[in-house]
Every structure is written in C-alpha cells, then in structure tokens.
Design an enzyme around this catalytic site. Structure first.
Site, PDB file in Angstrom:
ATOM      1  N   ASP A  98      25.803   8.272  87.169  1.00  0.00           N
ATOM      2  CA  ASP A  98      25.726   8.236  88.449  1.00  0.00           C
ATOM      3  C   ASP A  98      26.099   9.731  89.806  1.00  0.00           C
ATOM      4  O   ASP A  98      25.393  10.224  90.603  1.00  0.00           O
ATOM      5  CB  ASP A  98      26.073   7.228  89.275  1.00  0.00           C
ATOM      6  CG  ASP A  98      25.388   5.889  88.799  1.00  0.00           C
ATOM      7  OD1 ASP A  98      24.127   6.485  89.421  1.00  0.00           O
ATOM      8  OD2 ASP A  98      25.672   5.028  89.318  1.00  0.00           O
ATOM      9  N   HIS A 127      18.055   2.507  83.210  1.00  0.00           N
ATOM     10  CA  HIS A 127      18.310   1.695  82.471  1.00  0.00           C
ATOM     11  C   HIS A 127      17.426   1.190  81.368  1.00  0.00           C
ATOM     12  O   HIS A 127      18.458   1.064  80.742  1.00  0.00           O
ATOM     13  CB  HIS A 127      18.645   0.385  83.125  1.00  0.00           C
ATOM     14  CG  HIS A 127      19.754   0.124  84.442  1.00  0.00           C
ATOM     15  ND1 HIS A 127      19.596  -0.494  85.730  1.00  0.00           N
ATOM     16  CD2 HIS A 127      21.154   0.312  83.792  1.00  0.00           C
ATOM     17  CE1 HIS A 127      21.436   0.275  86.326  1.00  0.00           C
ATOM     18  NE2 HIS A 127      21.880   0.077  85.274  1.00  0.00           N
ATOM     19  N   CYS A 186      32.787   8.672  80.816  1.00  0.00           N
ATOM     20  CA  CYS A 186      31.810   7.732  80.049  1.00  0.00           C
ATOM     21  C   CYS A 186      30.487   7.652  79.735  1.00  0.00           C
ATOM     22  O   CYS A 186      29.429   6.927  79.359  1.00  0.00           O
ATOM     23  CB  CYS A 186      32.129   6.121  80.321  1.00  0.00           C
ATOM     24  SG  CYS A 186      31.847   5.886  82.136  1.00  0.00           S
ATOM     25  N   GLU A 232      31.818   8.200  91.089  1.00  0.00           N
ATOM     26  CA  GLU A 232      30.850   8.603  90.470  1.00  0.00           C
ATOM     27  C   GLU A 232      29.922   9.046  91.354  1.00  0.00           C
ATOM     28  O   GLU A 232      28.490   8.483  91.916  1.00  0.00           O
ATOM     29  CB  GLU A 232      29.504   7.346  89.510  1.00  0.00           C
ATOM     30  CG  GLU A 232      30.517   5.718  90.101  1.00  0.00           C
ATOM     31  CD  GLU A 232      29.674   4.845  89.306  1.00  0.00           C
ATOM     32  OE1 GLU A 232      29.015   5.074  88.325  1.00  0.00           O
ATOM     33  OE2 GLU A 232      30.283   3.389  89.224  1.00  0.00           O
TER      34      GLU A 232
END
Length: 606
Positions: free
Chosen positions: A482, A216, A529, A458
C-alpha cells in the site's frame, strides 16, 4: 444478415490458420507475474461470466449423436427465442421484439451451421465444444470491427452460445467445485474468495485477463503457492480448448500449445526448481544470519491457518503478518467471535511460542458483500477501508478484538492496526482494545491484555508523522504494497498501470528509509512485511537500509534465508548506498539483479 460477414471471416481465419500451422501452433502471451513457479497441464477455460467452456473430441461412432444433440438444442433455443419475440412484441412493441428476431436469424444462419457441422463431422468435436469455439470466434471478430452496430451484435452471439450450451448440458456455474484431474485455470478474473477456495490438489496454476501485482487475488495465490499470472488482457477467445498450457509465474508468461522444445525447456526449469527447493530445505533449521554474524528475524506472512505447517517446516522465526480478512472473504456468512478465536488459536498454538502478529481487518467496503458494511464507492482505495471501516462498524470490530485477546493466552500474540493515517485513528483503536479487555474481564473468559500493539506504515502521511506515532505504539511494520500504491497514485490491482506500481521506485525507497531512521532514533522495532521483502534482491537492499526484521510469504522463506546467509551487512550497505543514488525503479531492479547474480547466482533463474 450474418452470412456475408461469416464468409469473409471464415476466409480470413482459414488463411490465418495456414500461416499459423506453417510456423507453429504455439501462442505466447505476456502478463504480470504474481506467484512464482511453473505449472504445465490442460486448460480449464472459464469465460467472462464464469462458465466452463468444455473441450471434448468424440469418437467417430458418436458423431451422429452429436449432430442430433445439436439439432435438438437449436430447436429448443429457437422455440425460446420465438416465444420471447412474440411476448416482447405484445408488451413493448415490434421494434423491441425485433431484437429476438435478429437472434433467431443468427441462430438459423446456414453458414453458421455449415461451420458447426464441419467441426463436428470432420474435426470430431463435441457439439458443445464446436458451439463454444465457433460463436466465440464470431463474437470476437465482431468486436474488432469498426462498425459499432455490428460490434454491438457480439453480445447477441454470446447470448446464443450460452443458451445452446445450457441446452447441451455443457454449462456449469461451479466449474471449480467438481474437479477430478489436474488443470490450469484460465479466466477473465478470479476473486480473492474464489482463489482462496481453489482445490490445490487439482488446480496447478491460473491466469487471468485482469488484475494487478498487488491485489488480494495475487496475495492469496502466493499464499497457496499456486503459480499465477494476471493482467494478460483479452485472450480467452484465442485458446478455448487448448490441449496443453504452461504458466510461468516467474516471468509472467502464458504459453498455449507449446512446441516440443519449449515444453522440454520448461520441464527442465520445473525440475531445477524442485532440486533447488531440496537444497534450500537444508537451511530450514539454520538461523537467518549474515556472514558477519548479524541475526535477521525472518518471519512469515499467512492468510490461512494451514500455512503454519509450511512456516515451521521452512524455519520461520514467527508470523510477522496474519492477514485476517480471508475469514470474511471465504464464506458468505459473517465470521463470529468464535470463528475468529478458533482460527487465531490454531495458528498461535501451532507456532508454539513463536511470535504471531495478528492484523485486524484490512478490506474496503467495496469488498464487503454483506450487511451495513457493503457499500459501492467510486474510489474504494481512498474510501472506507481497513481501520476506517472497522471503527465505523464496531459490531464487527469488537468480536475480532475479543478473539485476539482470548487467543493470546495460548502464546506470544501481538496485534496490529492497518492503514493508520492519523493519531486519532490509532488512539480510537487502542481505546476500543482496552474496552474489550474490560468486557472480557467481566465475562470471566480467559484473555490477555498486555499485548504489544503495532501499526502498519503504509500511508505517506503516517510516514511524515512517524515521530509522533512512535510514542503511541510498541512496533512498526512497513507495508510496502500500500505504501507504493499511495505514494505513486497507482491502483495496485489495475493491470493497465501495473508498470507504474513499483516498490523499488526511489520515492517509495526514501519513505521507507525515513521510516527506518525514525524507528531507530525512537528505538521502536520495525519490520517490513510487504511483498517487497520476498524478493531476494530487494531483501538485500532492505538489510542495507537498516531493516533487521523481514516478513515474507512461506514460499519465499528458503530463498530469502539463502541470500541473507550469503552476504555481509557491509555488502548490503554498499548496495543501499548505490541504490539511493538511482533515479528510476527499473535502474534499481537491474542493479539489484546484477548484485544478486554475483552474491547468490543459483537464485537467479535463467
């Protein structure tokens, strides 16, 4: 006790220094590039505990004052350690009290003071900078020794350093909150929330010892458009107080004290990037359309409402992924329904009719530092996270869904659920969305309930069952971050296995291709995405595989649009056909780079 070691270490270091000075003071370190760009500036170094390690050279007239400050600090720390020794001996016995006796012996070691005095008197370093440099060097050298007993003493040395710096007034726990000049932040780690709160006026780039390409922190850095390199390994002790550093977010390099030639080369690269940005900006209002007339939907991924300005300026067709978790990470307080609503409404209104896909909370319990949601897990990436966490905490999930439905009255809003693995999870989430809509109807608040509902693809299990999901959703969005992590069994935030984390791995590509084929057969819209789509070469591959909807960070919009407008779909199909015959991610990336060099050479940085 420490004298013999200090003498040997000083001799070794002086010999090493002569070699380094003879060659060059420049140090080049390799890490993992996570946010593109080049940043040049002075270093703001934070140690592993988040302390600022100050750099300061004092005038000759202030040297005596620095000596006095050092002696005062030593006396105060000495008194504190002696008090701790006596108190601990009385309560826990002499052997325990001897821990502080050993620290006192280190603190008063004559060779240590000789080195400090040399740095202050000859090099005119401030007392704080001298303390930090000397004791950090000693601690690092102790860690390198084969003797475990001496290696364990490194922590004692660092404890003495910290206490001296506190007495000298040089330590601050909030070094990033009071910046007044441009800096490059060098730290052991930065959390996503710390990264989100960086002041972009002054923080021009950052590098960390830990971290991986899909964490992140990396995602936030890219969203903030701050050049960043992570996963360099243990390096802070080598560079405390460097005058100038370069962060190369394209190649994953940190260059400390660059020589004139390297500095000039990077200034030229930075200028090239600026001129390229100006040229690419001319494409902002043109469609993302291939040379043979195929229109590609090019959307943006965002974390923060303020990013919508960049999205519009760079010609995004919409928001393909609004990551909402930073409402949770950027504050110590739980976001209320009104907090959610205000943030979503701001984005939807600014996008002025363009589609906005809002993804619900995509965090693990290990990242939730509050309330019943905070749990310590042995393997958080396989634990309570994303949709699993939301469905277990309806008091958190319901306000978010209410806010999404309320914000939908302002524009074209779609909602998307992350980490869907089973049909039952998806049905539970959709049922709760319907319940929330009924609650809003009873409350009389304006809302919309006819939102398109999608899911992130994912998890390999979801890919294999995608035909069944197709009848339950309005759209798919492939999250390559992911998907690569779970397919390859690689923690995407772990620098030690970063070389294995590759969205271009043939196994991942086959899962993506299967997802695209199922979506086409069921006539379910599909987008990509994940970060994979922001790489121009990989974007060509995705077009060739059949993707017609990409969502990328705002900073990547111009480059991806440029490459789309330079190619035909037939060229992309040929690329995909060739790639699907390759056996390794490295082969895929080298081939894509070669094709990108032919089709859009100005996008390939030399």
């Amino acid at each position: 006790m420490l004298s013999t070691f200090l003498t040997a270490e000083r001799t070794r270091r002086n010999q090493s220094d002569r070699v380094i000075r003879h060659r060059s003071m420049m140090l080049e370190l390799q890490g993992i590039p996570v946010s593109p760009g080049v940043a040049i500036g002075p270093a703001l170094v934070l140690d592993a505990d988040g302390y600022r390690i100050p750099r300061c050279i004092v005038p000759a007239s202030d040297v005596e004052d620095e000596f006095a400050r050092l002696h005062t600090a030593v006396d105060l720390v000495s008194a504190h350690l002696e008090h701790s020794r006596l108190e601990t001996t009385a309560t826990a016995g002499r052997s325990t009290g001897d821990i502080f006796a050993a620290q006192l012996q280190m603190l008063h070691d004559p060779r240590l003071h000789s080195e400090l005095q040399r740095r202050i008197g000859e090099d005119r370093q401030s007392a704080a900078f001298a303390v930090s440099g000397v004791l950090h060097n000693y601690a690092s050298a102790l860690r390198r020794l084969d003797n475990p007993l001496l290696a364990d003493r490194a922590q004692d040395v660092l404890d003495i350093e910290r206490q001296l710096l506190m007495q000298l007034g040089a330590v601050t726990r909030q070094p990033l909150s009071d910046l007044s000049e441009p800096v490059i932040v060098l730290s052991h780690m930065l959390t996503p929330s710390e990264t989100a709160n960086l002041d972009r006026r002054f923080v021009k780039g950052f590098c960390t010892e830990t971290g991986g390409p899909g964490g992140h922190t990396a995602i936030v850095a890219k969203g903030l458009e701050i050049p960043a390199v992570v996963g360099i390994g243990d390096f802070l002790h080598q560079i405390a107080g460097s005058n100038c550093v370069i962060v190369d977010g394209d190649r994953g390099k940190l260059i400390v004290d660059p020589d004139d030639d390297v500095l000039e080369n990077y200034r030229e690269r930075a200028e090239y990037r600026r001129s390229l940005a100006v040229r690419l900006a001319e494409l902002s209002q043109l469609p993302a359309e291939t040379t043979d007339g195929v229109r590609i939907q090019l959307n943006a991924n965002i974390e923060f409402p303020h990013e919508t300005v960049a999205c519009i300026d760079r010609g995004a067709d919409g928001i393909g992924l609004y990551r909402t978790e930073f409402l949770y990470l950027s504050s110590d307080d739980e976001p209320s329904e009104e907090d959610h609503y205000q943030a979503y409404s701001e984005v939807v209104q600014k996008m002025d009719g363009r589609p906005v896909v809002i993804r619900t909370l995509d965090l693990g319990a290990d990242k939730m530092g509050r309330g019943n949601m905070a749990h310590r897990e042995n393997n958080p990436f396989l634990g309570l996270r994303s949709i699993r966490l939301s469905l277990r905490n309806l008091d958190v999930f319901r306000p978010q869904l209410r806010a999404v439905l309320r914000a939908a009255v302002h524009g074209d809003v779609r909602v998307m659920f992350p980490l869907i693995t089973t049909i039952n999870e998806l049905r539970q989430a959709r049922m709760l969305l319907n319940v929330v809509a009924e609650d809003l109807q009873e409350s009389g608040l304006p809302y919309r309930s006819d939102l398109p509902v999608g899911m992130m693809v994912e998890v390999p299990a979801a890919v294999m069952m995608l035909e069944h999901f197709a009848s339950e959703v309005d759209f798919f969005s492939i999250g390559t971050n992911d998907l690569a992590q779970y397919t390859l069994a690689v923690d995407r935030s772990n620098e030690y296995v970063a070389d294995l984390y590759q969205s271009s791995d043939p196994a991942v590509l086959r899962l993506i291709q299967h997802s695209i084929d199922v979506a086409a057969k069921s006539q379910t819209p599909v987008s990509v995405c994940g970060e994979m789509s922001s790489n121009p070469g990989r974007a060509l591959l995705l077009l060739g595989m059949g993707v017609r909807n990409l969502s990328v960070p705002p900073s990547a919009l111009p480059r991806v649009k440029k490459v789309i407008r330079n190619v035909s779909i037939d060229q992309c199909k040929a690329i995909a056909e060739r790639v699907m015959k390759l056996e390794a991610a490295r082969d895929v990336d080298l081939y894509l780079l070669d094709r990108l060099s032919d089709l859009a050479p100005e996008l390939v940085m030399q």
